[in-house]
Design an enzyme around this catalytic site. Sequence first.
Site, PDB file in Angstrom:
ATOM      1  N   SER A 226      -9.728  22.502 -26.001  1.00 19.13           N
ATOM      2  CA  SER A 226     -11.173  22.358 -25.621  1.00 19.13           C
ATOM      3  C   SER A 226     -11.632  23.537 -26.878  1.00 19.13           C
ATOM      4  O   SER A 226     -11.056  24.503 -27.487  1.00 19.13           O
ATOM      5  CB  SER A 226     -11.218  23.297 -24.335  1.00 19.13           C
ATOM      6  N   MET A 227     -13.072  22.952 -27.111  1.00 21.44           N
ATOM      7  CA  MET A 227     -13.613  23.644 -28.674  1.00 21.44           C
ATOM      8  C   MET A 227     -15.179  24.075 -28.074  1.00 21.44           C
ATOM      9  O   MET A 227     -15.963  23.694 -29.241  1.00 21.44           O
ATOM     10  CB  MET A 227     -13.446  22.565 -29.554  1.00 21.44           C
ATOM     11  N   GLY A 228     -15.502  24.018 -26.929  1.00 21.14           N
ATOM     12  CA  GLY A 228     -16.734  24.497 -26.628  1.00 21.14           C
ATOM     13  C   GLY A 228     -17.620  23.512 -27.019  1.00 21.14           C
ATOM     14  O   GLY A 228     -17.593  22.357 -26.709  1.00 21.14           O
ATOM     15  N   GLY A 257     -14.597  24.243 -18.002  1.00 23.32           N
ATOM     16  CA  GLY A 257     -13.227  24.059 -18.418  1.00 23.32           C
ATOM     17  C   GLY A 257     -12.579  23.552 -17.319  1.00 23.32           C
ATOM     18  O   GLY A 257     -11.577  22.721 -17.422  1.00 23.32           O
ATOM     19  N   ASP A 258     -12.713  24.146 -16.118  1.00 20.68           N
ATOM     20  CA  ASP A 258     -12.032  23.782 -14.847  1.00 20.68           C
ATOM     21  C   ASP A 258     -12.356  22.417 -14.464  1.00 20.68           C
ATOM     22  O   ASP A 258     -11.668  21.666 -14.013  1.00 20.68           O
ATOM     23  CB  ASP A 258     -12.252  24.770 -13.749  1.00 20.68           C
TER      24      ASP A 258
END
Length: 318
Positions: A226-228, A257-258
């Site tokens: 994950s990279m925002g 993210g979840d």
Amino acid sequence: MGPPPGVVAVAFDPFVELTATVESFAAGRAGQARSVRSSARGKGLDVAAHMSVFGFPVTATGWICLDDRPVVDRFLDQRGIAGRFVPIGAGSRIRLNVVDPVDRRITVLELPGPRPEAGDVGRLADTLAELAPAHRWCILSGGLPPGVPDTVPRDLIRPLVAAGQRVLLDVPGAPFRAALDACPFAVKPNLDELGEAVGRRVCTEGEILAAVDELIGRGIGCVIVSMGADGAIFAEDGWRLHVRPPAVVVASTAGAGDAMVAGFVAGKLRDYGFEDCARLATAASVCALGRDAARPPDLRAIEAAMKDATVRVLAAGR
């Protein structure tokens, strides 16, 4: 024939979130709350909530303080999630948010609850062993409570993997690095966690892909980085995809993210191809950004958002 298409969501860090609205709040001075609301929160519970949107059976487990049970049970009942929590004693784990609408500031206070003991770890392992045969996936999320050894996620995962369970790991720090030895099917690190796992900084796309290849070489089946705002890199077999979300008005980043984890697993349970799994994961995350984390988006909004993600194929799988 494998287990039914359900999910066990392990919540290592459930807590009760109290949000009080207090105008012109100041430390050391009495104030009157205009409103107070409570909700069960924590990464594992957020994963379970987002997973329930897709209509698959979900069972939430983990450790729970006895005084938090009514709030957590209400949260689960409202979303049709089964609960099999391991109680760890009286007390409550609370996050108090004081929202000042005048100064537009939020003050956060953490009140830790009781700590799990060695016997509580064993009871959670036993619960997972009972639940696994009736579920196809097990998702472990969130930081560990204080005092719990970093090796606990690894030790929980090993028998699940040995039994053929598909495990997705999304925990931070040293527990994440230790759990890689158990070879969960999928992991979801951010850039910092990915760098810590391989022992070096990763910044460029080439560095990220090299680190991903290293994890897959260690026996991890799938890596989601994950990279925002830059989206995420999804890697499995020979596939390497960079999926970038569309621009969206962000109401809250909590739970995004979840939601990505839930969307990816839902795609797998729907037997989607890898690219569509990545699209569904990204769409779920984007829809979570647009609303309060306590209210997961509806399924139609997520499915409609799948087409808005931009997918760049970095390497094509077989």
